[in-house]
Design a protein around this motif. Sequence first.
Motif, PDB file in Angstrom:
ATOM      1  N   SER A   1     -31.531 -28.235 -70.061  1.00  0.00           N
ATOM      2  CA  SER A   1     -32.643 -29.160 -69.851  1.00  0.00           C
ATOM      3  C   SER A   1     -33.871 -28.438 -69.313  1.00  0.00           C
ATOM      4  CB  SER A   1     -32.220 -30.274 -68.894  1.00  0.00           C
ATOM      5  OG  SER A   1     -33.281 -31.167 -68.647  1.00  0.00           O
ATOM      6  N   ILE A   2     -33.667 -27.529 -68.357  1.00  0.00           N
ATOM      7  CA  ILE A   2     -34.800 -26.797 -67.783  1.00  0.00           C
ATOM      8  C   ILE A   2     -35.497 -25.952 -68.844  1.00  0.00           C
ATOM      9  CG2 ILE A   2     -35.394 -24.939 -66.172  1.00  0.00           C
ATOM     10  CD1 ILE A   2     -33.346 -26.080 -64.246  1.00  0.00           C
ATOM     11  N   LYS A   3     -34.730 -25.406 -69.770  1.00  0.00           N
ATOM     12  CA  LYS A   3     -35.324 -24.596 -70.837  1.00  0.00           C
ATOM     13  C   LYS A   3     -36.004 -25.455 -71.904  1.00  0.00           C
ATOM     14  CE  LYS A   3     -33.112 -20.062 -70.984  1.00  0.00           C
ATOM     15  NZ  LYS A   3     -34.405 -19.361 -70.999  1.00  0.00           N
ATOM     16  N   THR A   4     -35.288 -26.452 -72.410  1.00  0.00           N
ATOM     17  CA  THR A   4     -35.807 -27.207 -73.559  1.00  0.00           C
ATOM     18  C   THR A   4     -36.784 -28.304 -73.151  1.00  0.00           C
ATOM     19  OG1 THR A   4     -33.885 -28.683 -73.490  1.00  0.00           O
ATOM     20  CG2 THR A   4     -33.737 -26.742 -74.897  1.00  0.00           C
ATOM     21  N   THR A   5     -36.452 -29.029 -72.093  1.00  0.00           N
ATOM     22  CA  THR A   5     -37.300 -30.152 -71.684  1.00  0.00           C
ATOM     23  C   THR A   5     -38.501 -29.699 -70.861  1.00  0.00           C
ATOM     24  OG1 THR A   5     -35.368 -31.601 -71.641  1.00  0.00           O
ATOM     25  CG2 THR A   5     -37.337 -32.381 -70.492  1.00  0.00           C
ATOM     26  N   PHE A   6     -38.263 -28.727 -69.944  1.00  0.00           N
ATOM     27  CA  PHE A   6     -39.325 -28.321 -69.026  1.00  0.00           C
ATOM     28  C   PHE A   6     -39.969 -26.990 -69.392  1.00  0.00           C
ATOM     29  CE2 PHE A   6     -36.394 -30.943 -66.358  1.00  0.00           C
ATOM     30  CZ  PHE A   6     -37.232 -32.036 -66.231  1.00  0.00           C
ATOM     31  N   GLY A   7     -39.462 -26.312 -70.425  1.00  0.00           N
ATOM     32  CA  GLY A   7     -40.119 -25.130 -70.948  1.00  0.00           C
ATOM     33  C   GLY A   7     -39.977 -23.865 -70.128  1.00  0.00           C
ATOM     34  N   PHE A   8     -38.953 -23.762 -69.291  1.00  0.00           N
ATOM     35  CA  PHE A   8     -38.750 -22.539 -68.497  1.00  0.00           C
ATOM     36  C   PHE A   8     -38.420 -21.372 -69.413  1.00  0.00           C
ATOM     37  CE2 PHE A   8     -35.624 -19.853 -66.089  1.00  0.00           C
ATOM     38  CZ  PHE A   8     -36.531 -19.290 -65.213  1.00  0.00           C
ATOM     39  N   SER A   9     -39.126 -20.239 -69.226  1.00  0.00           N
ATOM     40  CA  SER A   9     -38.933 -19.075 -70.097  1.00  0.00           C
ATOM     41  C   SER A   9     -38.399 -17.862 -69.346  1.00  0.00           C
ATOM     42  CB  SER A   9     -40.254 -18.705 -70.779  1.00  0.00           C
ATOM     43  OG  SER A   9     -41.254 -18.413 -69.800  1.00  0.00           O
ATOM     44  N   GLY A  10     -38.094 -18.037 -68.064  1.00  0.00           N
ATOM     45  CA  GLY A  10     -37.595 -16.916 -67.278  1.00  0.00           C
ATOM     46  C   GLY A  10     -36.083 -16.759 -67.373  1.00  0.00           C
ATOM     47  N   ASP A  11     -35.493 -16.122 -66.363  1.00  0.00           N
ATOM     48  CA  ASP A  11     -34.054 -15.819 -66.355  1.00  0.00           C
ATOM     49  C   ASP A  11     -33.318 -16.682 -65.351  1.00  0.00           C
ATOM     50  OD1 ASP A  11     -34.171 -13.693 -68.262  1.00  0.00           O
ATOM     51  OD2 ASP A  11     -34.985 -12.389 -66.691  1.00  0.00           O
ATOM     52  N   PHE A  12     -32.147 -17.141 -65.751  1.00  0.00           N
ATOM     53  CA  PHE A  12     -31.267 -17.851 -64.836  1.00  0.00           C
ATOM     54  C   PHE A  12     -30.357 -16.865 -64.120  1.00  0.00           C
ATOM     55  CE2 PHE A  12     -32.077 -21.504 -67.732  1.00  0.00           C
ATOM     56  CZ  PHE A  12     -32.531 -22.398 -66.774  1.00  0.00           C
ATOM     57  N   ILE A  13     -30.070 -17.186 -62.844  1.00  0.00           N
ATOM     58  CA  ILE A  13     -29.127 -16.424 -62.030  1.00  0.00           C
ATOM     59  C   ILE A  13     -28.078 -17.410 -61.526  1.00  0.00           C
ATOM     60  CG2 ILE A  13     -28.828 -14.947 -60.006  1.00  0.00           C
ATOM     61  CD1 ILE A  13     -31.895 -14.442 -60.134  1.00  0.00           C
ATOM     62  N   LEU A  14     -26.810 -17.080 -61.699  1.00  0.00           N
ATOM     63  CA  LEU A  14     -25.738 -17.946 -61.211  1.00  0.00           C
ATOM     64  C   LEU A  14     -24.887 -17.198 -60.188  1.00  0.00           C
ATOM     65  CD1 LEU A  14     -24.387 -19.792 -64.397  1.00  0.00           C
ATOM     66  CD2 LEU A  14     -25.735 -20.747 -62.524  1.00  0.00           C
ATOM     67  N   GLY A  15     -24.526 -17.907 -59.116  1.00  0.00           N
ATOM     68  CA  GLY A  15     -23.613 -17.372 -58.112  1.00  0.00           C
ATOM     69  C   GLY A  15     -22.725 -18.480 -57.589  1.00  0.00           C
ATOM     70  N   GLY A  16     -21.753 -18.129 -56.760  1.00  0.00           N
ATOM     71  CA  GLY A  16     -20.814 -19.118 -56.235  1.00  0.00           C
ATOM     72  C   GLY A  16     -19.409 -18.836 -56.723  1.00  0.00           C
ATOM     73  N   TYR A  17     -18.441 -19.600 -56.188  1.00  0.00           N
ATOM     74  CA  TYR A  17     -17.033 -19.365 -56.516  1.00  0.00           C
ATOM     75  C   TYR A  17     -16.769 -19.417 -58.015  1.00  0.00           C
ATOM     76  CZ  TYR A  17     -15.702 -19.917 -51.589  1.00  0.00           C
ATOM     77  OH  TYR A  17     -15.564 -19.763 -50.239  1.00  0.00           O
ATOM     78  N   GLN A  18     -17.422 -20.339 -58.739  1.00  0.00           N
ATOM     79  CA  GLN A  18     -17.153 -20.486 -60.164  1.00  0.00           C
ATOM     80  C   GLN A  18     -17.565 -19.239 -60.938  1.00  0.00           C
ATOM     81  OE1 GLN A  18     -15.196 -23.078 -59.379  1.00  0.00           O
ATOM     82  NE2 GLN A  18     -15.650 -23.860 -61.411  1.00  0.00           N
TER      83      GLN A  18
END
Length: 410
Positions: A91-108
């Motif tokens: 959603s952040i990419k397609t709806t809001f047009g974010f073009s940067g990089d995602f970072i994920l952390g946490g137990y999962q």
Amino acid sequence: MKRLLIISFDLIREGESEKSLAISSLVGFLKADDRYGKDFVVNHISINMYTIKNSFNLHKHLKNIDYNIYDYIALSAYIWNEYLINPLMASIKTTFGFSGDFILGGYQISYSQNPQKEYPLCTYFISGYAEQSLLDIISNNTTNFYLDSKIDFKNIPSPYLTGELQIVKNQEMVRLETKRGCPYRCTFCAHRDLNTNRVHKGSLDKVFQELEFFKKKEVKKINIIDPIFNAGTDYLLVMEKLIDIRFSGLVSVQARFETIKGDRGRKFLDLCSKLNMNLEFGLQTASEQESNLINRKNNPEVIKQVMSKLKQRNIPFEISLIYGLPSQTLKSFKESIDFAYTNGCKKVTAFPLMLLKGTELYDQKSTFLFKEKIIGDFNIPIVVESDSFSESEWKQMEHIANQLAENVRV
């Protein structure tokens, strides 16, 4: 200048700070770096999971953000928000047009076998504690996409003392950590560092300053979130400091029965008697067979002796159990509850078994014929059937657990 937005999914109850201790510690660490404000800046949005019922509800929380100003968006991934992660990134990419990089952390992420496959829209994955890894990413200090950067925990500034985590006068409750990780190897638990099995100590001086700060703010309750508070040696010094500053509020800790022994155990009980302490014991089961299968290895006779000492000294304590364990039956679950009540425990709670990524029990699904179902507001898979209990028997255990939560003795 690089810009980072952290979106965390927190479990914040009434009377608590609006930000979590974990995220505040992370943000405080980044802001303490000399390059902050020149090479990079950080913003943070906390999503209280107790207010999120579905993805549409989450969308309303995030629709007014200008995502185009950010180079990175970091998301925390835990079992309670797993179902939101991929739809949110899309959603952040397609709806809001974010073009940067995602970072994920946490137990999962830390215990995923193939995070790139599970989260295809993400660029960077952080395993373990995130402070240094996140700093390496946003300061362009790495070319890796899967990071597990080590950190000296004594260098992490206190979010309370720096003002990153605000508390008010007479606040109902604050969380405090004196160490991270657990020395034990229970097969169902991800609280320990599953990669190194180490306990990471923080700075005692920092802890002492935080306690003095809480005393000054007249905080009503300190919830020490160490997986096992009475492990190691420093916990006695923390208790002595609480006595020295005459802290009169409630101090709640996770404790283990087996470490209350010898001179150190007697001193622990003496200090408990001088403080307003509440001990929470994650017993999980009173059955030796069941405890051995989860590498918990409870000794009922030793536990009974400790419970007797707690009762004699009028030290409040409570016990938590798990239902859905390997080889457990409806009968043995009831026997664990009876064991706790019979030996003087006045508050017993029980929680369903969740199979967490990275744990030995997660990899033993077929061994015990575990069957899971998505249950509750957070879409968490819960074990509802095994080779030792049926789903109908599990529902009876769930009913009993709900009665316990309502303080109805069963």
